[in-house]
Each structure stands twice: as C-alpha cells, then as structure tokens.
Design a protein around this motif. Structure first.
Motif, short mmCIF file in Angstrom:
data_model
loop_
_atom_site.label_atom_id
_atom_site.label_comp_id
_atom_site.label_asym_id
_atom_site.label_seq_id
_atom_site.Cartn_x
_atom_site.Cartn_y
_atom_site.Cartn_z
N SER A 77 0.80 -1.22 0.00
CA SER A 77 0.00 0.00 0.00
C SER A 77 0.83 1.27 0.00
CB SER A 77 -0.97 0.00 1.17
OG SER A 77 -0.28 0.02 2.40
N ILE A 106 0.69 -3.34 4.60
CA ILE A 106 0.97 -2.02 5.18
C ILE A 106 2.46 -1.96 5.50
CG2 ILE A 106 0.45 -0.43 7.06
CD1 ILE A 106 -2.18 -2.14 7.44
N ALA A 110 3.92 2.97 8.42
CA ALA A 110 2.89 3.69 7.66
C ALA A 110 1.75 4.11 8.57
CB ALA A 110 2.37 2.84 6.51
N ILE A 113 -3.09 4.78 5.05
CA ILE A 113 -3.22 3.69 4.08
C ILE A 113 -4.20 4.17 3.02
CG2 ILE A 113 -3.92 1.29 3.75
CD1 ILE A 113 -3.42 1.07 6.87
N THR A 118 -7.40 -0.27 0.53
CA THR A 118 -8.23 -0.85 1.60
C THR A 118 -9.56 -1.37 1.07
OG1 THR A 118 -7.23 0.69 3.18
CG2 THR A 118 -9.27 -0.36 3.85
N MET A 124 -6.10 -6.24 5.11
CA MET A 124 -4.89 -5.43 5.19
C MET A 124 -4.02 -6.06 6.27
SD MET A 124 -5.19 -3.03 2.89
CE MET A 124 -3.78 -2.02 3.32
#
Length: 141
Positions: A77, A106, A110, A113, A118, A124
């Motif tokens: 992501s 992820i 981070a 996101i 998502t 995730m």
C-alpha cells in the motif's frame, strides 16, 4: 506429511521503487512451510517505453498475463500514491477482470493507508511474515 500447496502470487511492484518488493520476496522466501511461485516481473524491459501508446499497451498486456494465472495478489500500500496509475491498473485487472483476491500490505511505520487499496483488499496485513502468509493461505483461490 502431505505436500505443501504452492501458491501462485502476483506482487505489485514498480521498477523505480522496488526495495519493498524485494523485502516481501525475502520474507516469503524465508517463511516456514510455505511454497510459492512469483508471477511478477519486477525488472524493466528497456525495449518497452510506457510513455508511448504501444509501450503502454504492451505493459498492460504483460500485467494481464502475470495476474491471470495467480491465486492471490499482494499490493504494497505504501507505493500507491507514487505509482497510482499502475497499481490501479493491477487492481482493475486482478479484482474486476479476474476476480482475484487482493491482500494489502501495510509498510513499516505507515500511518496512512490509501483508501483505494483498503476498499479492494480482502484483508490489510502488517509487514510481518506470519500475517502475510496466513492471509495468502486464507484467501487464495
């Protein structure tokens, strides 16, 4: 002991931003009791110029051929913002054309996101071998 299933994977990548791609490969290669085939082609073919209509079509076709046979697609992501066009293309091919499950990964540290990742992801997961492998096993076709 029964033979392990071999998971066919496409791992989202960008030629100019491949450190995270190589980190995921490293995690998967070192995962216990996990076998996979990587259908991604992260190396750039200098003959293909994505800035031309012909090159763009060739790259889209190459992505389609890489995604079509896989059990699951992994999307890092953190790359989305800088490579939105190509990752969105991968998402469209995977989710809309072939109905492939997508797992969003992820990156370390981070905080934000991308909503686009998502929304299309079955799950995730954090940057952790066990969570990535568990999600692959859970959602793969």
């Amino acid at each position: 002991m029964p033979a392990l299933k071999t998971y066919d994977l496409f791992i989202s990548h960008a030629w100019s931003y491949n450190d995270d791609y190589h980190r995921i490969i490293n995690l998967l290669n070192n995962a216990n009791n996990f076998k996979y085939r990587n259908y991604s082609v992260p190396e750039h073919d200098p003959v293909i110029d994505p800035k031309t209509p012909v090159g763009l079509a060739k790259l889209r076709d190459a992505l389609d051929k890489q995604i079509k046979p896989v059990n699951c697609v992994l999307i890092i992501s953190g790359m989305y913002v800088n490579h939105k066009y190509w990752i969105q293309t991968e998402i469209e091919i995977a989710a809309q054309k072939y109905n492939k499950p997508i797992i969003g990964v992820i990156p370390w540290g981070a905080e934000k996101i991308p909503l686009e990742v998502t929304k299309v992801s079955k799950e995730m997961v954090r940057w952790n071998t066990d969570s990535i492998v568990t999600a692959i096993r859970k959602y793969s076709l």
